[in-house]
Design a protein around this motif. Structure first.
Motif, PDB file in Angstrom:
ATOM      1  N   THR A 193      -8.294  -0.081  -2.545  1.00 27.06           N
ATOM      2  CA  THR A 193      -9.115   0.368  -1.429  1.00 27.06           C
ATOM      3  C   THR A 193      -8.477   1.587  -0.774  1.00 27.06           C
ATOM      4  OG1 THR A 193      -9.878  -1.888  -1.011  1.00 27.06           O
ATOM      5  CG2 THR A 193     -10.117  -0.286   0.777  1.00 27.06           C
ATOM      6  N   THR A 194      -9.306   2.608  -0.537  1.00 25.29           N
ATOM      7  CA  THR A 194      -8.795   3.855   0.027  1.00 25.29           C
ATOM      8  C   THR A 194      -9.286   4.064   1.453  1.00 25.29           C
ATOM      9  OG1 THR A 194     -10.650   5.095  -0.895  1.00 25.29           O
ATOM     10  CG2 THR A 194      -8.652   4.950  -2.231  1.00 25.29           C
ATOM     11  N   ASN A 195      -8.526   4.859   2.172  1.00 24.77           N
ATOM     12  CA  ASN A 195      -8.863   5.176   3.552  1.00 24.77           C
ATOM     13  C   ASN A 195      -8.440   6.619   3.812  1.00 24.77           C
ATOM     14  OD1 ASN A 195      -9.645   4.483   6.317  1.00 24.77           O
ATOM     15  ND2 ASN A 195      -7.471   4.710   6.773  1.00 24.77           N
ATOM     16  N   TYR A 196      -9.271   7.362   4.568  1.00 23.73           N
ATOM     17  CA  TYR A 196      -8.987   8.765   4.831  1.00 23.73           C
ATOM     18  C   TYR A 196      -9.173   9.080   6.315  1.00 23.73           C
ATOM     19  CZ  TYR A 196      -9.633   9.260  -0.226  1.00 23.73           C
ATOM     20  OH  TYR A 196      -9.524   9.138  -1.587  1.00 23.73           O
ATOM     21  N   ALA A 249      -4.243   9.802   4.060  1.00 23.90           N
ATOM     22  CA  ALA A 249      -4.969   8.926   3.149  1.00 23.90           C
ATOM     23  C   ALA A 249      -4.057   7.787   2.720  1.00 23.90           C
ATOM     24  CB  ALA A 249      -5.456   9.691   1.924  1.00 23.90           C
ATOM     25  N   SER A 250      -4.665   6.649   2.433  1.00 20.98           N
ATOM     26  CA  SER A 250      -3.896   5.497   1.967  1.00 20.98           C
ATOM     27  C   SER A 250      -4.684   4.759   0.901  1.00 20.98           C
ATOM     28  CB  SER A 250      -3.555   4.560   3.124  1.00 20.98           C
ATOM     29  OG  SER A 250      -4.739   4.008   3.675  1.00 20.98           O
ATOM     30  N   ILE A 251      -3.944   3.949   0.118  1.00 23.46           N
ATOM     31  CA  ILE A 251      -4.571   3.164  -0.944  1.00 23.46           C
ATOM     32  C   ILE A 251      -3.807   1.858  -1.066  1.00 23.46           C
ATOM     33  CG2 ILE A 251      -3.168   4.318  -2.725  1.00 23.46           C
ATOM     34  CD1 ILE A 251      -5.626   4.029  -4.595  1.00 23.46           C
ATOM     35  N   ASP A 304       0.828  -1.187   0.000  1.00 24.04           N
ATOM     36  CA  ASP A 304       0.000   0.000   0.000  1.00 24.04           C
ATOM     37  C   ASP A 304       0.869   1.247   0.000  1.00 24.04           C
ATOM     38  OD1 ASP A 304      -0.403  -1.343   3.063  1.00 24.04           O
ATOM     39  OD2 ASP A 304       0.487   0.664   2.971  1.00 24.04           O
ATOM     40  N   THR A 322      -8.705  13.398  -2.260  1.00 23.49           N
ATOM     41  CA  THR A 322      -8.835  12.137  -2.979  1.00 23.49           C
ATOM     42  C   THR A 322      -7.448  11.580  -3.289  1.00 23.49           C
ATOM     43  OG1 THR A 322     -10.899  12.875  -4.030  1.00 23.49           O
ATOM     44  CG2 THR A 322      -9.779  10.968  -4.995  1.00 23.49           C
ATOM     45  N   ILE A 323      -7.212  10.343  -2.881  1.00 29.65           N
ATOM     46  CA  ILE A 323      -5.953   9.671  -3.184  1.00 29.65           C
ATOM     47  C   ILE A 323      -6.179   8.754  -4.381  1.00 29.65           C
ATOM     48  CG2 ILE A 323      -6.377   7.752  -1.571  1.00 29.65           C
ATOM     49  CD1 ILE A 323      -3.349   7.775  -0.978  1.00 29.65           C
ATOM     50  N   SER A 324      -5.174   8.698  -5.254  1.00 30.80           N
ATOM     51  CA  SER A 324      -5.297   7.839  -6.434  1.00 30.80           C
ATOM     52  C   SER A 324      -3.909   7.422  -6.905  1.00 30.80           C
ATOM     53  CB  SER A 324      -6.049   8.560  -7.561  1.00 30.80           C
ATOM     54  OG  SER A 324      -5.349   9.715  -7.967  1.00 30.80           O
ATOM     55  N   GLY A 328       0.616   5.744   0.826  1.00 32.67           N
ATOM     56  CA  GLY A 328      -0.196   6.730   1.505  1.00 32.67           C
ATOM     57  C   GLY A 328       0.473   8.079   1.574  1.00 32.67           C
TER      58      GLY A 328
END
Length: 120
Positions: free
Chosen positions: A57-60, A49-51, A33, A69-71, A35
């Motif tokens: 799957t993202t988390n904030y 934020a992480s992905i 992952d 927004t993380i991408s 972030g």
């Protein structure tokens, strides 16, 4: 080893937007992952934020939900953080992080950080 290079920070007025970028190079095939963390003066570093690499799957953190927004762009090995409706309390040094796990051992890699300053 994984090398991370961030860009995109700067000075913006409250309500404005910035997009941070983080280009990864090296042994990125083991990443679990990625972030974005931030650290404001006198405060502890916090996960913004992480992905996950496999499913996206993202988390904030609650304070940025609905604004950030993380991408990831896998073709460019680049992680992004789109930050909208910025607030003065978002002012911090933002660090890109990459996490891998090899033979049960966790490895964390960090970028040099990029300053984000939001004026009121």
């Amino acid at each position: 080893q994984v090398r991370l290079v961030e860009s995109g920070g700067g000075l913006v007025q409250a309500g404005g937007s910035l997009r941070l970028s983080c280009v990864a190079s090296g042994s990125i095939f083991n990443l679990k992952d990625q972030g974005w963390y931030r650290q404001a003066p006198g405060k502890q570093r916090e996960l913004v934020a992480s992905i996950t690499t496999s499913s996206g799957t993202t988390n904030y953190v609650d304070s940025v939900k609905g604004r950030f927004t993380i991408s990831r762009d896998n073709a460019k090995n680049t992680l992004y953080l789109q930050m909208n409706s910025l607030k003065p309390e978002d002012t911090a040094v933002y660090h890109c992080n990459a996490h891998s796990r090899i033979l049960g051992i966790d490895y964390n890699y960090w970028g040099q950080g990029t300053q984000v300053t939001v004026s009121s």
